[in-house]
Design an enzyme around this catalytic site. Structure first.
Site, mmCIF file in Angstrom:
data_model
loop_
_atom_site.group_PDB
_atom_site.id
_atom_site.type_symbol
_atom_site.label_atom_id
_atom_site.label_comp_id
_atom_site.label_asym_id
_atom_site.label_seq_id
_atom_site.Cartn_x
_atom_site.Cartn_y
_atom_site.Cartn_z
ATOM 1 N N MET A 1 0.794 -1.232 -0.024
ATOM 2 C CA MET A 1 -0.103 0.101 0.058
ATOM 3 C C MET A 1 0.822 1.435 0.220
ATOM 4 S SD MET A 1 -3.004 -1.324 -0.002
ATOM 5 C CE MET A 1 -4.546 0.083 0.603
ATOM 6 N N ALA A 2 1.989 1.053 -0.434
ATOM 7 C CA ALA A 2 2.960 2.224 -0.586
ATOM 8 C C ALA A 2 2.316 3.222 -1.531
ATOM 9 C CB ALA A 2 4.438 2.013 -1.374
ATOM 10 N N CYS B 1 6.315 -7.989 2.031
ATOM 11 C CA CYS B 1 6.774 -7.286 0.757
ATOM 12 C C CYS B 1 7.352 -8.193 -0.045
ATOM 13 C CB CYS B 1 7.536 -5.966 0.964
ATOM 14 S SG CYS B 1 7.776 -5.087 -0.522
ATOM 15 N N GLY C 1 -6.038 -4.596 2.712
ATOM 16 C CA GLY C 1 -5.075 -4.005 1.933
ATOM 17 C C GLY C 1 -5.935 -3.415 0.819
ATOM 18 N N ARG C 2 -5.622 -4.180 -0.241
ATOM 19 C CA ARG C 2 -6.190 -3.531 -1.546
ATOM 20 C C ARG C 2 -7.929 -3.439 -1.573
ATOM 21 N NH1 ARG C 2 -4.740 -7.764 -5.793
ATOM 22 N NH2 ARG C 2 -5.271 -9.221 -3.908
ATOM 23 N N GLY D 1 -5.930 -11.212 2.882
ATOM 24 C CA GLY D 1 -6.073 -11.891 1.629
ATOM 25 C C GLY D 1 -7.501 -11.904 0.955
ATOM 26 N N ASP D 2 -7.743 -11.151 -0.196
ATOM 27 C CA ASP D 2 -9.058 -11.300 -1.092
ATOM 28 C C ASP D 2 -10.155 -11.023 0.057
ATOM 29 O OD1 ASP D 2 -7.402 -12.225 -2.714
ATOM 30 O OD2 ASP D 2 -8.174 -14.192 -2.906
ATOM 31 N N HIS E 1 -0.549 -12.620 5.211
ATOM 32 C CA HIS E 1 -1.090 -12.479 3.910
ATOM 33 C C HIS E 1 -1.112 -13.968 3.063
ATOM 34 C CE1 HIS E 1 -1.201 -10.431 -0.282
ATOM 35 N NE2 HIS E 1 -2.047 -11.455 -0.260
#
Length: 355
Positions: free
Chosen positions: A1-2, A85, A212-213, A189-190, A157
Site C-alpha cells: 500500500m505504498a 513485501c 489492503g487492496r 488476502g481477498d 497474507h
C-alpha cells in the site's frame, strides 16, 4: 500500500469507520538517518489513535536504533513489522517476504523490535506471507519465533512472495497458523467486502482481519466492517454522487497534508479508476479526472457525473488494485543455501521509505 496509506487516506478511512490504520512502509535506515521524506511519511493526525508505524529493516542493529527512536521521541503507539513485501528492490536485499527464510536473522530482528518497545508499552506486531514460494514456506516457524520473542499478534497474507497478487489467497494457511499459535492471528488476502471478512473468520478461526487492496476506492469498507462485526446487515452502496463527494474530500485532504493543491490533486489521480470502478462514466471524463491538477478542475469534472447513478453491484467481491502474474522472487546470491546463516546481506538497508 505504498503511496496509498498516507495521513490523508488514513483520515478519510477513519471518518468512515473504526480500525487501526497503519502508515506506509518506513525503512529503519531512513528513520535513523532522519530522512526528510520519511519524516513526512510518519506524520500522524491530531486525532489519530493509535499512531501505527510500519517498519522494515534487515540489519538488527539498525532496526533496534529505529525502535529506540520511536520510544525515546514518542513517534508512535504501535509498531508493525513488514515481512511480507514481495517487491524486487526489497527481496533482492533479503528483506520482506524473503527474510523469514533466514530464521536466526529473523529472530534477531524481531527481538530488536520487541525489546526496546516492551518497556514503553508499545505493542509490536508483524505481517508476513506464507513464504518465498511453495517450496520454501516459512509462515508456521516464523509465527512461532515471533510468539517466542514477544510479538503481540501476527498477520498472514495468505500468498507466497512468488504469487505476488495473483490467484486466490490460501485461507487454509491462516487456519493452520491459528492452530499453531497462542497469540492472535490476523488474516489477510481477498477481503473485498465486509462479508468476506466474516467468512474468513468463520472458516479459519482467525482473530481479526487486515485490509489492503480491498479499501482502494472503497474507504466506506471500514463502515461496513464495523457494521458486520456488530452483527448488522447494513452495507454501504453509495450512488455516484456520494462517491464524488468522497473523492473530493480525499483530494482536499491530500492537498491539505502536502500543503500544495497541485501536488495533492496530482497525488489523487491514481485513485480515480478505483473510485469509479463499475460506474457508467465515459472514457473522456475518466481521463480528465486522472489528469486534473487543481480542486477547481476536479470539481468541474465531478459535477459532470450522473449523481444518481446507482452503485454497480456487479463489481461486489471483485479484486481492486494491483493484480499481476506470479514471478520468481529475486533473492541475494546464495540466500537459500543455509537457513541458519544470520549474515546481513551487503547493502541490505534501504535509505528511502515507501516500498
Amino acid at each position: 500500500m505504498a503511496g496509498i496509506t498516507n495521513l490523508a487516506f488514513r483520515q478519510l478511512c477513519r471518518e468512515q469507520g473504526a480500525g487501526i490504520y497503519v502508515c506506509e512502509m518506513i525503512t529503519t535506515q531512513a528513520l535513523v538517518a532522519r530522512n526528510p521524506k520519511t519524516y513526512r511519511m510518519i506524520e500522524f493526525g491530531e486525532q489519530e489513535n493509535p499512531r501505527s508505524l510500519q517498519l522494515y529493516g534487515v540489519d538488527p542493529a539498525t532496526v533496534r536504533k529505529a525502535v529506540e527512536m520511536v520510544v525515546k521521541e514518542n513517534l508512535a503507539d504501535h509498531v508493525d513489522a513488514n515481512f511480507g513485501c514481495s517487491v524486487k528492490k526489497v527481496t533482492r536485499r533479503g528483506g520482506g517476504s524473503a527474510l523469514p527464510w533466514k530464521r536466526n536473522l529473523f529472530r534477531q530482528i524481531v527481538r530488536a523490535m520487541v525489546e526496546p518497545a516492551r518497556d514503553a508499552g508499545i505493542p509490536v506486531t508483524i505481517k508476513m506471507r506464507k513464504g518465498i514460494d511453495d517450496d520454501h514456506l516459512t509462515y508456521i516457524e516464523a509465527g512461532q519465533i515471533a510468539q517466542e520473542e514477544g510479538v503481540t499478534a501476527v498477520a498472514l497474507h495468505a500468498r507466497t512472495g512468488e504469487q505476488r497478487y495473483s490467484g486466490e489467497a490460501d485461507w487454509e494457511s491462516i487456519a493452520n497458523l491459528k492452530q499453531a499459535l497462542d497469540i492472535p492471528v490476523l488474516g489477510n488476502g481477498d477481503i473485498w467486502e465486509a462479508d468476506d471478512a466474516l467468512r474468513m473468520m468463520r472458516e479459519t478461526g482467525c482473530d481479526g482481519v487486515v485490509i489492503g487492496r480491498g479499501c482502494l476506492g472503497r474507504p466506506w469498507l471500514f463502515r461496513d466492517l464495523a457494521n458486520a462485526f456488530r452483527g448488522s446487515d447494513e452495507r454501504t452502496m453509495p450512488a455516484l454522487g456520494e462517491v464524488a463527494t468522497i473523492m473530493r474530500r480525499h483530494a482536499e485532504l491530500l492537498s491539505r497534508w502536502l500543503e500544495d493543491e497541485r501536488e495533492g490533486v496530482t497525488g489523487f489521480r491514481k485513485h480515480v479508476a478505483w473510485y469509479l470502478k463499475g460506474f457508467p462514466v465515459g472514457t473522456d471524463l475518466r481521463r480528465g479526472m486522472a489528469m486534473a491538477s487543481s480542486l477547481m478542475e476536479l470539481d468541474d469534472l465531478l459535477g459532470k457525473l450522473d449523481q444518481d447513478a446507482p452503485f454497480p453491484t456487479e463489481v461486489l467481491g471483485k479484486p481492486r488494485g494491483r493484480t499481476n502474474s506470479p514471478a520468481r522472487v529475486v533473492l541475494p546470491y546464495g540466500w537459500l543455501e543455509n537457513r541458519d546463516d544470520d549474515t546481513v546481506p551487503e547493502g541490505a538497508e534501504l535509505d528511502d521509505s515507501g516500498g
